[in-house]
Design a protein around this motif. Structure first.
Motif, mmCIF file in Angstrom:
data_model
loop_
_atom_site.group_PDB
_atom_site.id
_atom_site.type_symbol
_atom_site.label_atom_id
_atom_site.label_comp_id
_atom_site.label_asym_id
_atom_site.label_seq_id
_atom_site.Cartn_x
_atom_site.Cartn_y
_atom_site.Cartn_z
ATOM 1 N N ILE A 1 0.801 -1.232 -0.055
ATOM 2 C CA ILE A 1 -0.087 0.042 -0.026
ATOM 3 C C ILE A 1 0.906 1.237 0.091
ATOM 4 O O ILE A 1 1.602 1.500 1.119
ATOM 5 N N VAL A 2 0.749 2.117 -0.912
ATOM 6 C CA VAL A 2 1.381 3.275 -1.149
ATOM 7 C C VAL A 2 0.482 4.533 -0.692
ATOM 8 O O VAL A 2 -0.560 4.555 -1.437
ATOM 9 N N PHE A 3 1.025 5.237 0.218
ATOM 10 C CA PHE A 3 0.399 6.584 0.526
ATOM 11 C C PHE A 3 0.703 7.655 -0.608
ATOM 12 O O PHE A 3 1.843 8.024 -1.168
ATOM 13 N N ASP A 4 -0.475 7.988 -1.259
ATOM 14 C CA ASP A 4 -0.432 9.077 -2.327
ATOM 15 C C ASP A 4 -0.574 10.339 -1.920
ATOM 16 O O ASP A 4 -1.761 10.875 -1.723
ATOM 17 N N PHE A 5 0.451 10.993 -1.552
ATOM 18 C CA PHE A 5 0.104 12.588 -0.740
ATOM 19 C C PHE A 5 -0.513 13.405 -1.864
ATOM 20 O O PHE A 5 -1.140 14.316 -1.366
ATOM 21 N N GLU A 6 -0.178 13.224 -3.216
ATOM 22 C CA GLU A 6 -0.699 14.260 -3.997
ATOM 23 C C GLU A 6 -2.268 13.926 -4.203
ATOM 24 O O GLU A 6 -3.156 15.130 -4.359
#
Length: 139
Positions: free
Chosen positions: A4-9
């Motif tokens: 799971i990758v946190f997408d700050f954008e």
């Protein structure tokens, strides 16, 4: 198993929805946790404002323009219905707030307080007094 990758954008581009959540939870907390009737009205207004923000956010389309026919078939339009509904809701909200504050003023005149716990205690005291006088008058 996928990572799971946190997408700050994604979070930054949807800040209006995060503000909706913050405002809604703040309004709900103020409404539920406070005993002061004026603070409850303010909490309801904050809650209501968050719903306005949600509807307006959902009605806006990126790159969309006002729905005015220009003759170009490729034009993308934003839906005007949520904005119109929110204008109506703002007017209703102002009327509801005015009525709520008028009721708070009348409650203050009657009970001498706007604290919910004090009003309940006074009501119970008046009920007990009325029950005692009714029992005494039956004898």
């Amino acid at each position: 198993m996928e990572e799971i990758v946190f997408d700050f954008e994604f979070v930054l581009t949807h800040y209006n929805y995060w503000m909706f959540v913050v405002l809604m939870m703040t309004g709900l907390y103020i409404t539920v946790s406070r005993g002061n009737l004026v603070k409850k009205v303010v909490g309801l207004n904050i809650f209501q404002t968050s719903v306005f923000l949600l509807y307006i956010s959902m009605g806006k389309i990126v790159g969309g323009t006002a729905p005015i026919l220009t003759g170009e078939p490729d034009t993308v339009y934003s839906n005007p219905l949520p904005h119109v509904l929110i204008l109506t809701a703002i007017v209703v909200g102002i009327a509801t707030t005015a009525l709520a504050l008028a009721l708070v003023v009348r409650i203050r005149e009657t009970y001498g307080t706007v604290e919910e716990d004090d009003i309940i205690a006074l009501e119970l005291e008046m009920d007990a007094t009325a029950a005692a006088s009714a029992t005494g008058s039956e004898r």
